[in-house]
Design a protein around this motif. Structure first.
Motif, PDB file in Angstrom:
ATOM      1  N   THR A   3       0.834  -1.197   0.000  1.00 20.33           N
ATOM      2  CA  THR A   3       0.000   0.000   0.000  1.00 20.33           C
ATOM      3  C   THR A   3       0.871   1.250   0.000  1.00 20.33           C
ATOM      4  N   TYR A   4       0.258   2.375  -0.303  1.00 19.71           N
ATOM      5  CA  TYR A   4       0.942   3.666  -0.286  1.00 19.71           C
ATOM      6  C   TYR A   4       1.534   3.951   1.090  1.00 19.71           C
ATOM      7  N   GLN A   7       4.602   1.814   1.623  1.00 21.63           N
ATOM      8  CA  GLN A   7       5.721   2.264   0.793  1.00 21.63           C
ATOM      9  C   GLN A   7       6.293   3.582   1.303  1.00 21.63           C
ATOM     10  N   LYS A   8       5.435   4.482   1.749  1.00 21.24           N
ATOM     11  CA  LYS A   8       5.898   5.750   2.304  1.00 21.24           C
ATOM     12  C   LYS A   8       6.758   5.498   3.549  1.00 21.24           C
ATOM     13  N   ARG A  55       4.387   6.393  -7.008  1.00 20.56           N
ATOM     14  CA  ARG A  55       3.459   7.199  -6.227  1.00 20.56           C
ATOM     15  C   ARG A  55       4.209   8.440  -5.735  1.00 20.56           C
ATOM     16  N   TYR A  67      -6.018   9.674  -2.314  1.00 17.44           N
ATOM     17  CA  TYR A  67      -5.193   8.763  -3.100  1.00 17.44           C
ATOM     18  C   TYR A  67      -3.989   9.514  -3.638  1.00 17.44           C
ATOM     19  N   PRO A  68      -2.819   8.844  -3.675  1.00 19.60           N
ATOM     20  CA  PRO A  68      -1.627   9.528  -4.166  1.00 19.60           C
ATOM     21  C   PRO A  68      -1.671   9.746  -5.674  1.00 19.60           C
ATOM     22  N   ASP A  87      -5.096   0.225  -4.927  1.00 20.71           N
ATOM     23  CA  ASP A  87      -3.708  -0.082  -4.613  1.00 20.71           C
ATOM     24  C   ASP A  87      -3.303  -1.161  -5.594  1.00 20.71           C
ATOM     25  N   ASP A  91       2.069   0.004  -9.047  1.00 16.25           N
ATOM     26  CA  ASP A  91       2.434   1.270  -8.424  1.00 16.25           C
ATOM     27  C   ASP A  91       3.470   1.036  -7.346  1.00 16.25           C
ATOM     28  N   VAL A  93       7.048   2.992  -5.439  1.00 18.24           N
ATOM     29  CA  VAL A  93       7.388   4.321  -4.971  1.00 18.24           C
ATOM     30  C   VAL A  93       8.888   4.511  -5.114  1.00 18.24           C
TER      31      VAL A  93
END
Length: 99
Positions: A3-4, A7-8, A55, A67-68, A87, A91, A93
């Motif tokens: 997920t974003y 990953q962040k 992302r 959402y990114p 997701d 995608d 990052v």
């Protein structure tokens, strides 16, 4: 396939582990890096074959969620900048190192 948010967190962990100022790229930074690399080398990063994106920091609201923004899918016709509500395995990052 992450997920974003996951990953962040990976980018933040990498910055902490290395002591270097890594962060998620902004959409403009990602687009600039992708295009600059292409101009210098002729190689397309984040291509449409396979369909890949990075992302970015910016978030857009869709319904009740943020959402990114994603940048990628770079092909002969250009590249894709969007935000959408899935997701997706395509995608990933990238991390941006500030100098």
């Amino acid at each position: 396939g992450e997920t974003y948010v996951t990953q962040k967190a990976l980018v933040t962990q990498h910055a902490s582990r290395t002591g270097l100022p890594y962060k998620l790229p902004g959409a403009l930074e990602a687009a600039t890096a992708i295009l600059s690399h292409y101009v210098c080398s002729g190689e397309r990063l984040y291509t449409d074959d396979p369909w890949t994106h990075t992302r970015c920091q910016e978030l857009l609201v869709h319904g009740e969620r943020d959402y990114p923004v994603v940048v990628g899918g770079f092909s002969f016709g250009g590249f894709y900048v969007s935000s959408y509500n899935v997701d997706d395995d395509s995608d990933g990052v990238a991390s941006l190192r500030r100098f």
